[in-house]
Every structure is written in structure tokens, then in C-alpha cells.
Design a protein around this motif. Sequence first.
Motif, PDB file in Angstrom:
ATOM      1  N   ALA A  98     -29.483  -1.967  36.833  1.00 21.22           N
ATOM      2  CA  ALA A  98     -29.459  -1.215  35.824  1.00 21.22           C
ATOM      3  C   ALA A  98     -30.615  -0.362  35.798  1.00 21.22           C
ATOM      4  O   ALA A  98     -31.372  -0.715  35.912  1.00 21.22           O
ATOM      5  CB  ALA A  98     -29.368  -1.441  34.328  1.00 21.22           C
ATOM      6  N   VAL A  99     -30.278   1.080  35.836  1.00 28.21           N
ATOM      7  CA  VAL A  99     -31.317   1.797  35.480  1.00 28.21           C
ATOM      8  C   VAL A  99     -31.732   2.632  34.208  1.00 28.21           C
ATOM      9  O   VAL A  99     -30.498   2.745  33.138  1.00 28.21           O
ATOM     10  CB  VAL A  99     -31.168   2.880  36.830  1.00 28.21           C
ATOM     11  CG1 VAL A  99     -32.384   4.204  36.190  1.00 28.21           C
ATOM     12  CG2 VAL A  99     -31.233   2.846  37.783  1.00 28.21           C
ATOM     13  N   GLU A 100     -32.953   2.473  33.726  1.00 26.44           N
ATOM     14  CA  GLU A 100     -33.266   2.984  32.221  1.00 26.44           C
ATOM     15  C   GLU A 100     -32.464   4.661  31.867  1.00 26.44           C
ATOM     16  O   GLU A 100     -32.166   5.298  32.596  1.00 26.44           O
ATOM     17  CB  GLU A 100     -34.753   3.735  31.967  1.00 26.44           C
ATOM     18  CG  GLU A 100     -35.650   3.633  30.673  1.00 26.44           C
ATOM     19  CD  GLU A 100     -35.552   2.939  29.892  1.00 26.44           C
ATOM     20  OE1 GLU A 100     -34.670   2.494  29.014  1.00 26.44           O
ATOM     21  OE2 GLU A 100     -36.191   1.200  30.078  1.00 26.44           O
ATOM     22  N   LYS A 158     -31.546   9.941  38.662  1.00 25.59           N
ATOM     23  CA  LYS A 158     -33.021  10.565  39.780  1.00 25.59           C
ATOM     24  C   LYS A 158     -32.568  10.412  41.226  1.00 25.59           C
ATOM     25  O   LYS A 158     -34.124  10.690  41.263  1.00 25.59           O
ATOM     26  CB  LYS A 158     -33.706  11.034  38.399  1.00 25.59           C
ATOM     27  CG  LYS A 158     -34.192  11.675  37.290  1.00 25.59           C
ATOM     28  CD  LYS A 158     -35.607  11.779  36.921  1.00 25.59           C
ATOM     29  CE  LYS A 158     -35.090  11.863  35.485  1.00 25.59           C
ATOM     30  NZ  LYS A 158     -34.735  13.283  35.594  1.00 25.59           N
ATOM     31  N   GLY A 159     -32.234   9.079  41.475  1.00 28.32           N
ATOM     32  CA  GLY A 159     -31.864   8.452  43.046  1.00 28.32           C
ATOM     33  C   GLY A 159     -32.692   6.828  43.145  1.00 28.32           C
ATOM     34  O   GLY A 159     -32.441   6.611  43.885  1.00 28.32           O
ATOM     35  N   ILE A 160     -32.971   7.275  41.057  1.00 25.99           N
ATOM     36  CA  ILE A 160     -33.845   5.106  41.072  1.00 25.99           C
ATOM     37  C   ILE A 160     -32.258   4.288  41.998  1.00 25.99           C
ATOM     38  O   ILE A 160     -32.845   3.155  42.858  1.00 25.99           O
ATOM     39  CB  ILE A 160     -34.276   4.978  39.561  1.00 25.99           C
ATOM     40  CG1 ILE A 160     -35.261   5.686  39.161  1.00 25.99           C
ATOM     41  CG2 ILE A 160     -34.225   3.720  40.654  1.00 25.99           C
ATOM     42  CD1 ILE A 160     -35.773   6.200  38.366  1.00 25.99           C
ATOM     43  N   GLY A 161     -31.099   4.583  41.376  1.00 27.09           N
ATOM     44  CA  GLY A 161     -30.397   3.469  41.834  1.00 27.09           C
ATOM     45  C   GLY A 161     -29.769   3.569  43.604  1.00 27.09           C
ATOM     46  O   GLY A 161     -29.389   2.587  44.055  1.00 27.09           O
ATOM     47  N   VAL A 162     -30.370   4.620  44.023  1.00 25.93           N
ATOM     48  CA  VAL A 162     -29.567   4.527  45.159  1.00 25.93           C
ATOM     49  C   VAL A 162     -30.540   4.112  45.853  1.00 25.93           C
ATOM     50  O   VAL A 162     -30.071   3.370  46.791  1.00 25.93           O
ATOM     51  CB  VAL A 162     -29.475   6.238  45.740  1.00 25.93           C
ATOM     52  CG1 VAL A 162     -29.295   6.748  47.277  1.00 25.93           C
ATOM     53  CG2 VAL A 162     -28.011   6.223  45.189  1.00 25.93           C
ATOM     54  N   GLY A 163     -32.035   4.236  45.573  1.00 27.53           N
ATOM     55  CA  GLY A 163     -33.033   3.574  46.531  1.00 27.53           C
ATOM     56  C   GLY A 163     -33.030   2.277  45.706  1.00 27.53           C
ATOM     57  O   GLY A 163     -33.381   1.294  47.195  1.00 27.53           O
ATOM     58  N   GLY A 168     -17.680  -3.242  40.107  1.00 26.26           N
ATOM     59  CA  GLY A 168     -18.866  -1.450  39.836  1.00 26.26           C
ATOM     60  C   GLY A 168     -17.686  -0.992  39.890  1.00 26.26           C
ATOM     61  O   GLY A 168     -16.032  -0.540  40.675  1.00 26.26           O
ATOM     62  N   ASP A 169     -18.052   0.877  40.016  1.00 30.20           N
ATOM     63  CA  ASP A 169     -17.414   1.845  40.132  1.00 30.20           C
ATOM     64  C   ASP A 169     -17.125   2.561  42.221  1.00 30.20           C
ATOM     65  O   ASP A 169     -18.097   2.545  42.218  1.00 30.20           O
ATOM     66  CB  ASP A 169     -17.549   3.421  39.488  1.00 30.20           C
ATOM     67  CG  ASP A 169     -17.220   2.784  38.207  1.00 30.20           C
ATOM     68  OD1 ASP A 169     -16.812   2.111  38.004  1.00 30.20           O
ATOM     69  OD2 ASP A 169     -18.226   3.516  36.958  1.00 30.20           O
ATOM     70  N   PRO A 170     -15.928   2.396  42.084  1.00 29.52           N
ATOM     71  CA  PRO A 170     -15.861   2.540  44.091  1.00 29.52           C
ATOM     72  C   PRO A 170     -16.525   3.841  43.978  1.00 29.52           C
ATOM     73  O   PRO A 170     -16.930   3.988  45.018  1.00 29.52           O
ATOM     74  CB  PRO A 170     -14.332   2.184  44.585  1.00 29.52           C
ATOM     75  CG  PRO A 170     -13.447   2.447  42.597  1.00 29.52           C
ATOM     76  CD  PRO A 170     -14.839   2.121  41.559  1.00 29.52           C
TER      77      PRO A 170
HETATM   78  C1  LIG Z   1     -25.074   3.267  37.368  1.00 28.60           C
HETATM   79  C2  LIG Z   1     -26.575   3.297  37.633  1.00 28.60           C
HETATM   80  C3  LIG Z   1     -27.837   2.656  38.503  1.00 28.60           C
HETATM   81  C4  LIG Z   1     -26.995   4.001  39.154  1.00 28.60           C
HETATM   82  O1  LIG Z   1     -28.129   3.973  39.296  1.00 28.60           O
HETATM   83  P1  LIG Z   1     -28.822   6.538  38.850  1.00 28.60           P
HETATM   84  O2  LIG Z   1     -30.418   6.112  39.261  1.00 28.60           O
HETATM   85  O3  LIG Z   1     -28.608   6.547  37.920  1.00 28.60           O
HETATM   86  O4  LIG Z   1     -27.917   6.991  39.831  1.00 28.60           O
HETATM   87  P2  LIG Z   1     -28.671   7.765  40.965  1.00 28.60           P
HETATM   88  O5  LIG Z   1     -29.539   8.382  40.470  1.00 28.60           O
HETATM   89  O6  LIG Z   1     -28.883   6.799  42.190  1.00 28.60           O
HETATM   90  O7  LIG Z   1     -27.223   8.402  41.724  1.00 28.60           O
HETATM   91  C5  LIG Z   1     -26.809   9.356  40.680  1.00 28.60           C
HETATM   92  C6  LIG Z   1     -25.730  10.109  41.460  1.00 28.60           C
HETATM   93  O8  LIG Z   1     -24.861   8.728  41.265  1.00 28.60           O
HETATM   94  C7  LIG Z   1     -23.742   9.050  40.395  1.00 28.60           C
HETATM   95  N1  LIG Z   1     -23.244   8.025  39.440  1.00 28.60           N
HETATM   96  C8  LIG Z   1     -23.886   7.130  38.610  1.00 28.60           C
HETATM   97  N2  LIG Z   1     -23.227   6.324  38.110  1.00 28.60           N
HETATM   98  C9  LIG Z   1     -21.540   7.164  38.341  1.00 28.60           C
HETATM   99  C10 LIG Z   1     -20.814   5.669  38.366  1.00 28.60           C
HETATM  100  N3  LIG Z   1     -20.750   5.023  37.668  1.00 28.60           N
HETATM  101  N4  LIG Z   1     -19.240   6.406  38.666  1.00 28.60           N
HETATM  102  C11 LIG Z   1     -19.430   7.325  39.497  1.00 28.60           C
HETATM  103  N5  LIG Z   1     -20.487   7.820  40.585  1.00 28.60           N
HETATM  104  C12 LIG Z   1     -21.720   7.616  39.513  1.00 28.60           C
HETATM  105  C13 LIG Z   1     -24.106  10.399  39.064  1.00 28.60           C
HETATM  106  O9  LIG Z   1     -23.100  11.121  38.814  1.00 28.60           O
HETATM  107  C14 LIG Z   1     -24.888  10.975  40.494  1.00 28.60           C
HETATM  108  O10 LIG Z   1     -24.116  11.710  41.321  1.00 28.60           O
HETATM  109  P3  LIG Z   1     -24.571  13.526  42.097  1.00 28.60           P
HETATM  110  O11 LIG Z   1     -26.400  12.543  42.473  1.00 28.60           O
HETATM  111  O12 LIG Z   1     -23.383  13.984  42.834  1.00 28.60           O
HETATM  112  O13 LIG Z   1     -24.816  13.785  40.413  1.00 28.60           O
HETATM  113  C15 LIG Z   1     -27.244   3.938  36.647  1.00 28.60           C
HETATM  114  O14 LIG Z   1     -26.153   5.453  36.073  1.00 28.60           O
HETATM  115  C16 LIG Z   1     -27.100   2.786  35.607  1.00 28.60           C
HETATM  116  O15 LIG Z   1     -27.609   1.818  34.974  1.00 28.60           O
HETATM  117  N6  LIG Z   1     -25.829   2.599  34.835  1.00 28.60           N
HETATM  118  C17 LIG Z   1     -25.223   1.751  33.046  1.00 28.60           C
HETATM  119  C18 LIG Z   1     -25.218   0.724  34.159  1.00 28.60           C
HETATM  120  C19 LIG Z   1     -23.883   0.311  34.738  1.00 28.60           C
HETATM  121  O16 LIG Z   1     -23.204   1.364  34.643  1.00 28.60           O
HETATM  122  N7  LIG Z   1     -25.138  -0.288  36.475  1.00 28.60           N
HETATM  123  C20 LIG Z   1     -23.703  -0.345  37.294  1.00 28.60           C
HETATM  124  C21 LIG Z   1     -22.854  -1.439  36.433  1.00 28.60           C
HETATM  125  S1  LIG Z   1     -21.300  -2.147  38.011  1.00 28.60           S
END
Ligand SMILES: CC(C)(COP(=O)(O)OP(=O)(O)OC[C@H]1O[C@@H](n2cnc3c(N)ncnc32)[C@H](O)[C@@H]1OP(=O)(O)O)[C@@H](O)C(=O)NCCC(=O)NCCS
Length: 194
Positions: free
Chosen positions: A79-81, A87-92, A113-115
Amino acid sequence: MPQIIHEQPEHVEQIEPLLDRCFGPDRFKKTAYKVRENTTPLPELSFVTVEGDKLLATIRYWPIMIGNSTSALLLGPIAVEPDLQGKGIGVGLMRETIKVAIELGHHLIVLVGDPEYYSQFGFQNAAVLGFEMPGPVEERRLLVKECAAGALGNVSGMISGVSDTLSLPGRIASKVETDEMIAGLAAFAPPSDA
Ligand SMILES: CC(C)(COP(=O)(O)OP(=O)(O)OC[C@H]1O[C@@H](n2cnc3c(N)ncnc32)[C@H](O)[C@@H]1OP(=O)(O)O)[C@@H](O)C(=O)NCCC(=O)NCCS
């Protein structure tokens, strides 16, 4: 500058409210939570992204079994705030922690999670391979990543958490090892006066 560090006990008071903000209070009803009941996240694979004292993101991995014979990791939650998403935090956090999991010798990582998001890290559909969860889950969202070539082999079956009470010294033998042991035992003829 955000930094990825190992989760420390003092982070827990910020992690739980973050998970509530991201997933809502119903999160405990999810099947993934059921798998994680009575299981502890692996400390060596529990990470947070922080900036100073502020916690920006969390990720945890849990020990599981697939089909009672293959040990693997269950990733989640990540989970990201909310204000900082996209902003790339999740990917990192995904990339860095998967690297650590591989360095530690883990072979398979499962998650729900979402494929569309997780395929970029090498996750593929696990339901079509015969993986099952002990409760409702959208089949398209049950995913697995092979961390070592060939690790998926014929692996399939029900996913279960590794209960803390099972974390005794020693380890669970694989099916192949168990079969070998049984074959070895059969080789001993019983003494004639038994
Ligand atoms: C899912 C999550 C961890 C991703 O982290 P993040 O820091 O927001 O993602 P990043 O910045 O690394 O990546 C962003 C990209 O991923 C995409 N993305 C994020 N969540 C997505 C999802 N559920 N499905 C498809 N694409 C997704 C964004 O659209 C974005 O795409 P872009 O770069 O083409 O604009 C974060 O959005 C989050 O905490 N979401 C709420 C909790 C959650 O759903 N957790 C996952 C449960 S399995």
C-alpha cells in the motif's frame, strides 16, 4: 528523498491506519487475510518506504504452502499513501523487495491483485495452473511469479498459511524428499523374529 528500509516495530502504528485508508475496514474479510491468520510476516521481507519520520508505503511477504508440498511467499498487502500514488513508489518497492526475495532463495511468489499492474513484475495467472485459495477470490486476480527458472513445474493446489506453531526447528520436507524417505524405509526387511 524516500528510502526503502526494513519495517521496524515503531512503524506498525503508521502501517495499520495506512492500510485502513487504502483498503477500508472490510479488508480483514478478504481471503488473503484468512490465509495469513496465525502466520507472521517474514521480518527479512517486511519493508517500508519512509521519508524522514513519515511512512509512505508498506509491503509484507508471508510464508505459505501450495498444495501442502511447495513452500512459497504470499505478497501483500502493498500500500502506498493515497496522496503519493502514481509516483513510482509502488514499482520501486515491488522491484527492490522481489530482488531480496530472490537473493534469499525463494522460488515462488503468490499474490491477489490486478494483473494489469503486476504483470510488469513477471506475475502470471495462477488459477489456470490449478492454484486455489481457501475462500472467494476473483480468478483473474490470483497471480504467481516464478523467481527461479522451472520453479512452477507441476505446482498447483490449495494455498495455506504456514502457522507460527509449525515454525519449529527443522523444515517441511518436499513431496519428492518424502517419497524418497518412504522408498528408503521400504528397503529395510523386517527382522525375521519380529
Ligand atoms: C497499487 C499501488 C501499490 C501501486 O503503487 P503506486 O506507487 O501508486 O504505483 P506506481 O507509481 O509505482 O505505478 C503507477 C502506475 O501503475 C498504474 N496502476 C496503479 N494501480 C493499478 C492497478 N490496480 N491496475 C492497473 N494499473 C495500476 C498506474 O495507473 C500508473 O500507471 P502509469 O505509470 O502508466 O500512469 C498503490 O496505488 C496502492 O497502494 N493502491 C491502493 C492499495 C492497493 O490497491 N494495493 C494493491 C493491492 S494488491
